[in-house]
Scaffold this active site. Structure first.
Site, PDB file in Angstrom:
ATOM      1  N   TYR A  79      55.573  21.788  37.855  1.00  0.00           N
ATOM      2  CA  TYR A  79      55.052  21.859  36.489  1.00  0.00           C
ATOM      3  C   TYR A  79      53.602  21.404  36.423  1.00  0.00           C
ATOM      4  O   TYR A  79      52.771  22.015  35.779  1.00  0.00           O
ATOM      5  CB  TYR A  79      55.908  20.990  35.554  1.00  0.00           C
ATOM      6  CG  TYR A  79      55.528  21.175  34.096  1.00  0.00           C
ATOM      7  CD1 TYR A  79      56.238  22.069  33.284  1.00  0.00           C
ATOM      8  CD2 TYR A  79      54.459  20.480  33.537  1.00  0.00           C
ATOM      9  CE1 TYR A  79      55.884  22.261  31.959  1.00  0.00           C
ATOM     10  CE2 TYR A  79      54.096  20.665  32.205  1.00  0.00           C
ATOM     11  CZ  TYR A  79      54.814  21.549  31.421  1.00  0.00           C
ATOM     12  OH  TYR A  79      54.468  21.744  30.108  1.00  0.00           O
ATOM     13  N   ALA A  86      35.998  40.426  33.385  1.00  0.00           N
ATOM     14  CA  ALA A  86      37.148  41.199  33.867  1.00  0.00           C
ATOM     15  C   ALA A  86      36.805  42.064  35.087  1.00  0.00           C
ATOM     16  O   ALA A  86      37.590  42.156  36.022  1.00  0.00           O
ATOM     17  CB  ALA A  86      37.692  42.065  32.739  1.00  0.00           C
ATOM     18  N   ASP A 127      32.228  37.645  29.981  1.00  0.00           N
ATOM     19  CA  ASP A 127      33.540  38.278  29.960  1.00  0.00           C
ATOM     20  C   ASP A 127      33.610  39.050  31.268  1.00  0.00           C
ATOM     21  O   ASP A 127      33.021  40.118  31.413  1.00  0.00           O
ATOM     22  CB  ASP A 127      33.649  39.180  28.731  1.00  0.00           C
ATOM     23  CG  ASP A 127      35.005  39.844  28.619  1.00  0.00           C
ATOM     24  OD1 ASP A 127      35.795  39.747  29.590  1.00  0.00           O
ATOM     25  OD2 ASP A 127      35.284  40.464  27.586  1.00  0.00           O
ATOM     26  N   LYS A 182      42.417  42.820  35.999  1.00  0.00           N
ATOM     27  CA  LYS A 182      41.444  43.821  36.444  1.00  0.00           C
ATOM     28  C   LYS A 182      40.994  43.448  37.855  1.00  0.00           C
ATOM     29  O   LYS A 182      41.713  43.671  38.807  1.00  0.00           O
ATOM     30  CB  LYS A 182      40.257  43.877  35.485  1.00  0.00           C
ATOM     31  CG  LYS A 182      40.441  44.546  34.120  1.00  0.00           C
ATOM     32  CD  LYS A 182      41.655  44.256  33.362  1.00  0.00           C
ATOM     33  CE  LYS A 182      41.651  44.773  31.950  1.00  0.00           C
ATOM     34  NZ  LYS A 182      41.044  43.891  30.970  1.00  0.00           N
ATOM     35  N   HIS A 212      44.959  50.452  17.320  1.00  0.00           N
ATOM     36  CA  HIS A 212      45.216  51.519  18.299  1.00  0.00           C
ATOM     37  C   HIS A 212      46.525  51.351  19.054  1.00  0.00           C
ATOM     38  O   HIS A 212      47.131  52.320  19.464  1.00  0.00           O
ATOM     39  CB  HIS A 212      44.050  51.646  19.275  1.00  0.00           C
ATOM     40  CG  HIS A 212      43.715  50.378  20.007  1.00  0.00           C
ATOM     41  ND1 HIS A 212      43.144  49.283  19.376  1.00  0.00           N
ATOM     42  CD2 HIS A 212      43.875  50.022  21.299  1.00  0.00           C
ATOM     43  CE1 HIS A 212      42.953  48.322  20.255  1.00  0.00           C
ATOM     44  NE2 HIS A 212      43.396  48.739  21.434  1.00  0.00           N
ATOM     45  N   PHE A 222      34.718  43.725  24.068  1.00  0.00           N
ATOM     46  CA  PHE A 222      36.016  44.347  24.344  1.00  0.00           C
ATOM     47  C   PHE A 222      36.889  44.212  23.092  1.00  0.00           C
ATOM     48  O   PHE A 222      36.651  43.321  22.267  1.00  0.00           O
ATOM     49  CB  PHE A 222      36.649  43.625  25.535  1.00  0.00           C
ATOM     50  CG  PHE A 222      37.955  44.226  25.966  1.00  0.00           C
ATOM     51  CD1 PHE A 222      37.995  45.454  26.599  1.00  0.00           C
ATOM     52  CD2 PHE A 222      39.151  43.562  25.731  1.00  0.00           C
ATOM     53  CE1 PHE A 222      39.203  46.001  26.988  1.00  0.00           C
ATOM     54  CE2 PHE A 222      40.361  44.109  26.115  1.00  0.00           C
ATOM     55  CZ  PHE A 222      40.389  45.330  26.751  1.00  0.00           C
ATOM     56  N   ASP A 223      37.891  45.088  22.936  1.00  0.00           N
ATOM     57  CA  ASP A 223      38.643  45.102  21.665  1.00  0.00           C
ATOM     58  C   ASP A 223      39.327  43.774  21.330  1.00  0.00           C
ATOM     59  O   ASP A 223      39.269  43.309  20.191  1.00  0.00           O
ATOM     60  CB  ASP A 223      39.637  46.279  21.587  1.00  0.00           C
ATOM     61  CG  ASP A 223      40.585  46.355  22.768  1.00  0.00           C
ATOM     62  OD1 ASP A 223      40.417  45.588  23.734  1.00  0.00           O
ATOM     63  OD2 ASP A 223      41.507  47.185  22.745  1.00  0.00           O
TER      64      ASP A 223
HETATM   65  C1  LIG Z   1      41.131  43.492  29.628  1.00  0.00           C
HETATM   66  C2  LIG Z   1      39.957  42.831  29.105  1.00  0.00           C
HETATM   67  C3  LIG Z   1      40.053  41.713  28.277  1.00  0.00           C
HETATM   68  C4  LIG Z   1      41.372  41.147  27.825  1.00  0.00           C
HETATM   69  O1  LIG Z   1      42.174  40.813  28.885  1.00  0.00           O
HETATM   70  P1  LIG Z   1      43.785  40.953  28.889  1.00  0.00           P
HETATM   71  O2  LIG Z   1      44.148  40.454  30.220  1.00  0.00           O
HETATM   72  O3  LIG Z   1      44.106  42.397  28.672  1.00  0.00           O
HETATM   73  O4  LIG Z   1      44.298  40.118  27.778  1.00  0.00           O
HETATM   74  C5  LIG Z   1      38.875  41.138  27.846  1.00  0.00           C
HETATM   75  N1  LIG Z   1      37.677  41.649  28.170  1.00  0.00           N
HETATM   76  C6  LIG Z   1      37.544  42.732  28.962  1.00  0.00           C
HETATM   77  C7  LIG Z   1      36.185  43.244  29.314  1.00  0.00           C
HETATM   78  C8  LIG Z   1      38.678  43.361  29.448  1.00  0.00           C
HETATM   79  O5  LIG Z   1      38.544  44.447  30.209  1.00  0.00           O
END
Ligand SMILES: *Cc1c(COP(=O)(O)O)cnc(C)c1O
Length: 457
Positions: A72, A216, A214, A257, A449, A124-125
């Site tokens: 844990y 990813a 960000d 990603k 979406h 990102f969304d």
């Molecule tokens: C996928 C993504 C996110 C969000 O991540 P999740 O793992 O899907 O919650 C944030 N920013 C970017 C650029 C992404 O591609």
């Protein structure tokens, strides 16, 4: 004779996929209310919905899973992950989360307030969602050239320094941070140059505004810096990534990603105050700070995945496959956001279905047509995803209307890409017969979406 290019891995495990008939797909899409997120995976032949969590893990990752430590607190797998992240990014403090949006939720809970302004190169969304749901404002400051899909630029994901300066000047004291997204997914998986990262950070810091990367697809971004930016040809991906992170204050990561795992995320920073602040939200929302919603075995696999995916050969194999698909579309004259992105091709639906008005959602219509044609699931990155303006409640038709063909890592072969290109060509050849689009019958107030319902006109 020069030997042709080939993948830097071989296949050890396979999963069958199945074709369907047009009649079956007509029915399934009707049942899914013309929203491909609502299809069952078995109803899809080639799934290009997303590259998020859909990749294939390596034998090294699978073996790491068997030795994961599920304690844990203080799990060995956490420290393996933390040490890997510190080595790759230079950040000392690491908070795991169950995925990228959870990292955003934790960090933004600490930093974003009602009325805050958060500029960035096309959020990102979920990032935009987490800002707007806090009654704050996300302002896109991507270079304007990114909107011209036919213009070939090496770093089309770049931040406009001019626009950023204006936002920082007008909102002094009200900008908790800048979000620098690499690669810039929303404008087509386009990279940001090292020079732009450096200059954006310098500008923000001049105004006392920290920068959150960000991250990813940071490894894919590093690949483009290596292959396109002067002075980086001889550097390794790991050296380039380390330099990218050296300019920013914090990173949020969707490990689904470039982490090469099916689930996971994290926050990393050198700011002790942010780390302390985030801990307070991580514990109730995600879990204790040494697992944050992840299994020990998943942290172990992520540590290996981050290491593997910051090697040139891995990225070269991946990005060349995206470029292979782009080449096919070039042969058929199908317009897409140029040049090809790192993880996907973004077809310019406005130009393909040019008889359909914006109000009838050309990109969503093209997504449906491609599914009906061959069972290929793409994703709308356009007017539906843009959501309504949170203040006026009007549809936002100001951006691009794209269909994203997103390629999972280490999953499909170039033969699958041939099928995708041929199916798209068939739709393209009959584009002038498609004159009506879709109407929304049901939508959520935010991030519509995923669950939107539509009817054919
Ligand atoms: C996928 C993504 C996110 C969000 O991540 P999740 O793992 O899907 O919650 C944030 N920013 C970017 C650029 C992404 O591609």
């Amino acid at each position: 004779m020069e030997l042709p290019f080939a993948e830097s891995w071989k296949i050890k495990m396979v999963e069958p996929i199945r074709k369907s008939t047009r009649e079956e797909r007509e029915q399934w899409l009707r049942e899914a209310k013309n929203n491909v997120f609502m299809l069952r995976a078995e109803q899809v032949y080639i799934d290009l919905l997303t590259d998020s969590g859909t990749g294939a893990m390596s034998d090294r990752q699978w073996s790491a899973m068997m030795t994961g430590d599920e304690s844990y607190s203080g799990a060995r797998s956490f420290f393996e992950l933390k040490d890997t992240i510190t080595r790759l990014t230079g950040f000392q403090y690491v908070i795991p989360t169950h995925q990228g949006r959870a990292a955003e939720n934790v960090l933004f809970s600490y930093l974003v307030r009602k009325g805050s302004v958060v500029p960035g190169n096309a959020h990102f969304d979920t990032t935009k969602g987490h800002i707007e749901s806090r009654r704050a404002k996300a302002i896109d400051v991507t270079v304007p050239e990114a909107r011209d899909t036919q213009r070939e630029l090496p770093f089309k994901g770049n931040v406009s320094l001019e626009l950023t300066k204006k936002v920082l000047e007008e909102n002094k004291g009200n900008v908790p941070f800048f979000v620098l997204t690499v690669t810039n997914n929303t404008v087509g998986g386009q990279p940001v140059s090292m020079q732009n990262i450096r200059e954006t950070s310098a500008l923000c810091h001049k105004y006392g505004v920290p920068v959150v990367m960000d991250s990813a697809r940071f490894a894919e971004n590093a690949y483009f810096i290596k292959t396109r930016e002067a002075g980086y040809q001889d550097k390794t991906i790991k050296e380039i990534a380390r330099e990218m992170f050296s300019y920013v204050d914090c990173m949020t990561m969707s490990s689904k990603k470039d982490g090469l795992v099916n689930m996971g995320g994290f926050i990393a920073t050198n700011r002790e105050d942010w780390y302390e602040g985030c801990k307070l939200y991580c514990i109730p929302y995600e879990g204790f700070i040494t697992y944050g919603g992840m299994n020990g075995r998943d942290m172990a696999a992520l540590a290996v995945g981050l290491d593997e995916n910051t090697e040139f050969d891995m990225l070269d194999t991946r990005i060349r496959q995206v470029q292979y698909l782009a080449q096919k579309l070039d042969e058929y004259g199908i317009p897409y956001q140029r040049p090809a992105g790192g993880h996907a091709i973004f077809v310019d639906a406005d130009r393909v279905l040019d008889r359909i008005p914006k109000e009838e959602f050309p990109a969503q219509t093209l997504t449906c047509e491609l599914y009906l044609e061959a069972g290929i699931r793409a994703c709308e990155i356009g007017y539906i995803l843009a959501d309504r303006d949170p203040f006026t409640r009007e549809n936002r038709f100001g951006g691009l209307d794209l269909v994203r063909l997103c390629i999972p890592r280490r999953v499909y072969t170039d033969n699958h890409m041939n099928v995708v290109a041929a199916a798209l060509k068939n739709v393209y050849d009959r584009r002038h017969e498609i004159s009506r689009g879709l109407r929304i019958t049901k939508e959520a107030p935010l991030m519509r979406h995923f669950t939107v319902e539509l009817e054919r006109l």
